[in-house]
Design an enzyme around this catalytic site. Structure first.
Site, PDB file in Angstrom:
ATOM      1  N   LYS A  22     -68.300 -24.748 123.976  1.00 28.00           N
ATOM      2  CA  LYS A  22     -67.869 -24.402 125.337  1.00 28.00           C
ATOM      3  C   LYS A  22     -67.590 -23.046 125.553  1.00 28.00           C
ATOM      4  CE  LYS A  22     -63.568 -25.478 127.196  1.00 28.00           C
ATOM      5  NZ  LYS A  22     -63.054 -24.239 127.599  1.00 28.00           N
ATOM      6  N   ASN A  23     -66.766 -22.608 124.696  1.00 24.03           N
ATOM      7  CA  ASN A  23     -66.171 -21.356 124.946  1.00 24.03           C
ATOM      8  C   ASN A  23     -67.133 -20.338 124.411  1.00 24.03           C
ATOM      9  OD1 ASN A  23     -63.888 -22.243 125.672  1.00 24.03           O
ATOM     10  ND2 ASN A  23     -62.499 -21.635 124.039  1.00 24.03           N
ATOM     11  N   CYS A 117     -51.684 -20.528 135.682  1.00 23.04           N
ATOM     12  CA  CYS A 117     -52.124 -21.555 134.920  1.00 23.04           C
ATOM     13  C   CYS A 117     -51.171 -22.460 134.320  1.00 23.04           C
ATOM     14  CB  CYS A 117     -53.028 -20.809 134.075  1.00 23.04           C
ATOM     15  SG  CYS A 117     -54.045 -21.984 133.195  1.00 23.04           S
ATOM     16  N   ARG A 122     -51.272 -16.204 131.793  1.00 30.09           N
ATOM     17  CA  ARG A 122     -52.744 -15.729 131.481  1.00 30.09           C
ATOM     18  C   ARG A 122     -53.202 -14.605 132.313  1.00 30.09           C
ATOM     19  NH1 ARG A 122     -56.153 -21.234 130.137  1.00 30.09           N
ATOM     20  NH2 ARG A 122     -56.966 -19.776 128.511  1.00 30.09           N
ATOM     21  N   ASP A 313     -56.081 -23.685 120.170  1.00 35.18           N
ATOM     22  CA  ASP A 313     -56.622 -24.812 120.956  1.00 35.18           C
ATOM     23  C   ASP A 313     -56.790 -25.945 119.894  1.00 35.18           C
ATOM     24  OD1 ASP A 313     -57.342 -23.273 123.220  1.00 35.18           O
ATOM     25  OD2 ASP A 313     -59.339 -22.832 122.680  1.00 35.18           O
ATOM     26  N   ARG A 405     -63.654 -31.609 130.809  1.00 33.27           N
ATOM     27  CA  ARG A 405     -63.752 -30.235 131.178  1.00 33.27           C
ATOM     28  C   ARG A 405     -64.445 -29.732 129.840  1.00 33.27           C
ATOM     29  NH1 ARG A 405     -59.203 -26.833 131.759  1.00 33.27           N
ATOM     30  NH2 ARG A 405     -60.664 -25.660 131.039  1.00 33.27           N
TER      31      ARG A 405
END
Ligand code: UD1
Length: 426
Positions: A22-23, A117, A122, A313, A405
């Protein structure tokens, strides 16, 4: 409303395949705006965040076509606006990554700002510091609206000009945004204290295929010599190291024996090392890893850091595991200032965790009991599934849109290795 129902599932075993990252995919999709010919991306994960980024590109006038099987074609030759609206921006912070490419292509970009967030403030100051160094005027408009609906950044320049940019913190997003703006700037840009994540290297490889001139990605100094124009390319997205790490913990926590395919083991050094410290046996192959979980996990400590340190993460998933490790375990979170929302959810399942500012102490070896829990963010959601695999009874995970997501087909994948997990529509 959808929820995931998870039952105790020890001894997970078999093969599980990791999707594209994803990233890596999100910045690369943003970077397609820089190209003027067809771009073909392979191993694009089917995720909500990826869909949103595709919507952002379409709204800017790019053609985006899903060719099936994880292949997406983008053609941004005819982009016709420089403005990303609040409806799209508010759905995903990473939409801000179109700013750099828009500045490169159009010398102008306007982007709404999302509200605060859940995992910390952030800010975007480092992105703006970089743009300003390249000669961009960034007007920051902060509205009165709490949720940020009337806040936006308007950035414009006559000409992007290369420069030296020192990042006070090696921000992943800022490094990417600055790289994407600098690739079409006049002259040389040097990003110092750049982020070194594998996703930065993938973005650099992609930009080079488009015709960009970039050296040093993967080190803390990235040198970009601007070119006149970028073209088309075909690129395969790297495997998702966080998804891989999540499956590794699934094996570790359930005394499982799982082979995780489509992995670059080198991207997982801190995760492998910490799992070994906890007593797991790990075998590395070219594109896969095998994880065998021990009968008793040993206590460990982790401290999150920018790459190549332990990834933030993976923090929540490791904390799920630590509830089962012997003795006292500690987590120090240095990347985000508020990333312990999962603690309350683990507590609902019987975990004993105390938090003091940025550190958490987890009393290991506790019996967890299934309960109703809430995915407060993406990785928290994944961690709750892992906790559900070792908890007695049924764990119901709510707010699973967060999980969708960032994890493709998570329940089908986990079922494939024996996980008792199903999606239920209430
Ligand atoms: C990316 C990842 C996210 C991951 C994070 C850290 C994507 C789409 N998301 O997020 O999954 O958790 O890297 O590995 O790739 N910061 C500033 N000023 C800035 C920018 C960031 O102070 O201008 C701070 C942030 O508040 C945060 C820290 O830097 O405390 C790390 O943020 P950053 O590396 O930018 O993360 P993201 O790119 O948002």
């Amino acid at each position: 409303m959808e929820k995931l129902v998870v039952e105790k599932s020890m001894n997970l075993r078999g093969h599980i395949r990791v999707s594209g990252a994803k990233n890596a995919c999100l910045p690369i999709l943003a970077a397609t705006l820089l190209g003027t010919e067809d771009i073909i991306l392979e191993d694009v994960p089917k995720l909500k965040d990826v869909e949103i980024m595709c919507e952002v590109l379409r709204a800017l006038g790019a053609e985006v076509e899903d060719l099936g099987g994880g292949v997406v074609r983008v053609n941004a030759k005819n982009i016709n606006t420089y403005e990303t609206k609040y409806e799209l921006m508010s759905k995903m912070r990473a939409s801000f990554l179109v700013m750099g490419p828009l500045l490169g292509r159009m010398n102008k970009a306007k982007n709404s700002l999302p509200g605060g967030c859940t995992i910390g403030a952030r800010p975007i100051d480092l992105h703006l510091k970089g743009f300003r160094a390249l000669g961009v005027e960034c007007e920051e408009h902060y509205g009165e609206d709490d949720d940020g609906e009337d806040s936006y950044i308007l950035a414009h320049t006559e000409n992007l000009v290369g420069n030296k940019v020192y990042l006070d913190f090696p921000s992943v997003g800022a490094t990417e945004n600055i790289m994407m703006a600098a690739v079409l700037a006049k002259g040389r840009t040097i990003i110092e204290n750049a982020a070194m994540e594998p996703e930065i290297v993938d973005l650099s490889n992609f930009l080079r295929k488009l015709g960009g001139n970039i050296k040093g990605a993967g080190t803390n100094t990235i040198i970009i010599d601007g070119v006149e124009k970028l073209y088309g390319a075909k690129h395969q997205i790297i495997p998702d190291r966080i998804e891989a790490g999540t499956f590794m913990v699934a094996a570790a926590i359930t005394q499982g024996d799982v082979i995780i395919d489509n992995v670059i083991p080198n991207h997982l050094r801190p995760v492998i090392s910490k799992l070994e410290e906890a007593g797991c046996q790990i075998e590395e192959f070219d594109e896969s890893v095998r994880v065998v979980g021990p009968e008793f996990l040993k206590g460990i400590d982790i401290k999150t850091l920018p790459y190549p340190g332990f990834p933030t993460d993976m923090q929540a998933q490791f904390m799920a595991m630590m509830t089962q490790c012997q003795g006292t375990n500690t987590v120090i979170e240095t990347v985000f200032e508020n990333r312990f929302m999962h603690v309350d959810e683990f507590r609902r399942m019987g975990a004993m965790i105390s938090v003091d500012d940025r550190s958490a102490t987890i009393k290991g070896g506790r019996k967890l009991v299934g309960n109703k829990v809430y995915a407060t963010d993406l990785r928290c959601g994944a961690a709750l599934i892992l906790a559900g695999f070792v908890a007695e009874g049924q764990t119901e995970v709510y707010d699973i849109y967060h999980i969708d997501r960032g994890y493709e087909d998570i329940e089908a994948k986990l079922k494939g290795i024996g996980g008792n997990i199903k999606r239920v529509n209430e």
